[in-house]
Design a protein around this motif. Structure first.
Motif, PDB file in Angstrom:
ATOM      1  N   ASN A  17     -42.964  20.987  83.605  1.00  0.00           N
ATOM      2  CA  ASN A  17     -42.272  21.668  84.702  1.00  0.00           C
ATOM      3  C   ASN A  17     -41.767  20.655  85.730  1.00  0.00           C
ATOM      4  O   ASN A  17     -40.637  20.748  86.207  1.00  0.00           O
ATOM      5  CB  ASN A  17     -43.204  22.685  85.354  1.00  0.00           C
ATOM      6  N   ASP A  20     -42.661  26.754  96.496  1.00  0.00           N
ATOM      7  CA  ASP A  20     -43.661  27.567  95.814  1.00  0.00           C
ATOM      8  C   ASP A  20     -43.020  28.895  95.406  1.00  0.00           C
ATOM      9  O   ASP A  20     -41.800  29.093  95.566  1.00  0.00           O
ATOM     10  CB  ASP A  20     -44.892  27.778  96.701  1.00  0.00           C
ATOM     11  N   ALA A  21     -43.814  29.802  94.880  1.00  0.00           N
ATOM     12  CA  ALA A  21     -43.270  31.064  94.368  1.00  0.00           C
ATOM     13  C   ALA A  21     -42.679  31.946  95.462  1.00  0.00           C
ATOM     14  O   ALA A  21     -41.877  32.841  95.178  1.00  0.00           O
ATOM     15  CB  ALA A  21     -44.354  31.830  93.605  1.00  0.00           C
ATOM     16  N   SER A  64     -52.728  32.036  89.353  1.00  0.00           N
ATOM     17  CA  SER A  64     -52.849  33.174  88.434  1.00  0.00           C
ATOM     18  C   SER A  64     -52.079  32.958  87.133  1.00  0.00           C
ATOM     19  O   SER A  64     -52.317  33.653  86.149  1.00  0.00           O
ATOM     20  CB  SER A  64     -52.335  34.457  89.111  1.00  0.00           C
ATOM     21  N   SER A  65     -51.172  31.984  87.115  1.00  0.00           N
ATOM     22  CA  SER A  65     -50.377  31.750  85.908  1.00  0.00           C
ATOM     23  C   SER A  65     -50.563  30.365  85.304  1.00  0.00           C
ATOM     24  O   SER A  65     -50.253  30.159  84.136  1.00  0.00           O
ATOM     25  CB  SER A  65     -48.885  31.948  86.214  1.00  0.00           C
ATOM     26  N   SER A  66     -51.077  29.413  86.083  1.00  0.00           N
ATOM     27  CA  SER A  66     -51.235  28.046  85.589  1.00  0.00           C
ATOM     28  C   SER A  66     -52.445  27.395  86.260  1.00  0.00           C
ATOM     29  O   SER A  66     -52.880  27.818  87.332  1.00  0.00           O
ATOM     30  CB  SER A  66     -49.985  27.209  85.892  1.00  0.00           C
ATOM     31  N   THR A  88     -50.849  26.130  95.266  1.00  0.00           N
ATOM     32  CA  THR A  88     -49.789  25.962  94.268  1.00  0.00           C
ATOM     33  C   THR A  88     -49.543  24.499  93.918  1.00  0.00           C
ATOM     34  O   THR A  88     -48.795  24.205  92.999  1.00  0.00           O
ATOM     35  CB  THR A  88     -48.461  26.579  94.758  1.00  0.00           C
ATOM     36  N   PRO A 122     -45.885  26.707  90.068  1.00  0.00           N
ATOM     37  CA  PRO A 122     -46.569  27.928  89.630  1.00  0.00           C
ATOM     38  C   PRO A 122     -47.734  28.274  90.557  1.00  0.00           C
ATOM     39  O   PRO A 122     -48.045  27.534  91.494  1.00  0.00           O
ATOM     40  CB  PRO A 122     -47.079  27.550  88.234  1.00  0.00           C
ATOM     41  N   THR A 123     -48.357  29.399  90.283  1.00  0.00           N
ATOM     42  CA  THR A 123     -49.525  29.840  91.056  1.00  0.00           C
ATOM     43  C   THR A 123     -50.766  29.777  90.174  1.00  0.00           C
ATOM     44  O   THR A 123     -50.681  29.690  88.942  1.00  0.00           O
ATOM     45  CB  THR A 123     -49.343  31.279  91.565  1.00  0.00           C
TER      46      THR A 123
END
Length: 286
Positions: free
Chosen positions: A160, A180-181, A146-148, A209, A143-144
């Protein structure tokens, strides 16, 4: 259920024999996942980078809005007191932990200064020299920020990792090489990763990340003292398919050679072996 044996637990200001209860059903961490930990190692009578691991668990706590209650120096002293009960021949996993106890009026944001703290010691053997693993790809990615909370060693991130590892094992491999994303290689499901190609050592550039590990940094420093540069850069899965050597770097086993990535086979080569040798030489000299 514990992973290791001969467990000792520091909780409420004292050491206890065994795996003792430390959390209540209504604790914030129990139902909302606000827990952090770090992992150090004791082997052959030494605990390399113990202070750095204790310092990082405080930084992880702050990232999850948990108020740390002990300094890194205090944790080191407590750990060394606990390790005195083990023989020098023991291999011990050292895990300081924080968790949030209470939340705000909506129950979501941890209340400051209401923190649980424990340290768990458990005997877990080091991998024998030369023990290698295999890698495959996975449908799951890192994840990044901004989300985790990827800037913390947080318990809530590990489901995960677990599904990455479970997928790899179902395919007959020991671990997963994870993107990564954006689709670039970040690390594996359990450790940072290095590759060697034409004598050059490369590792994914820390891009927020994944945690750029303490042991990873130690390998880079040891190599620099040996006159060898490590290049942190953007790496693809195809880069790893053209590598001469691949090895993992993590606190649990320090250096793990990789012998295969999805049909591409590697030898445990001279650089991987040298990295392990330098790490042990440094650790035992501390």
């Amino acid at each position: 259920m514990a992973t290791g044996i001969n467990i000792r637990t520091y909780f409420n200001g004292t050491w206890h024999a065994g795996d003792v209860p430390v959390m209540y059903a209504a604790d914030h961490a129990m139902w909302l996942g606000t827990s952090v930990f770090d992992g150090a190692r004791y082997f052959e009578g030494v605990a390399p980078d113990l202070y750095a691991h204790c310092k990082r668990v405080n930084n992880s706590a702050k990232a999850l809005m948990i108020t740390p209650t002990h300094t890194a120096e205090q944790m080191v002293e407590i750990v060394r007191e606990g390790l005195a009960a083990y023989p020098k021949t023991a291999a011990v996993y050292i895990r300081p932990m924080y968790w949030a106890i209470a939340g705000d009026e909506l129950g979501i944001v941890p209340k400051p200064d209401e923190t649980g703290f424990a340290i768990c010691l458990e005997e877990i053997p080091m991998a024998p020299q030369g023990a290698a693993t295999t890698l495959t790809t996975t449908q799951f990615c890192r994840p990044t920020l901004s989300s985790s909370v990827v800037n913390a060693k947080a318990g809530c991130l590990y489901p995960n990792n677990a599904r990455m590892l479970s997928e790899a094992r179902a395919k007959g491999f020991g671990n997963a090489l994870v993107a990564d994303a954006l689709g670039n290689v970040a690390e594996t499901a359990t450790a940072n990763v290095f590759m060697v190609r034409d004598g050059e050592i490369l590792t994914p550039v820390p891009n927020g990340t994944f945690l750029s590990g303490i042991t990873r940094a130690r390998h880079i420093a040891n190599l620099a003292k040996d006159g060898v540069k490590v290049t942190e850069t953007v790496l693809s899965f195809d880069d790893f398919r053209t590598a001469d050597e691949v090895f993992l770097s993590g606190n649990m086993m320090k250096v793990t050679p990789v012998k295969e990535f999805d049909g591409t086979h590697y030898q445990s080569g001279p650089i991987t072996n040298r990295v392990r040798e330098m790490y042990w030489d440094w650790a035992l000299s501390e």
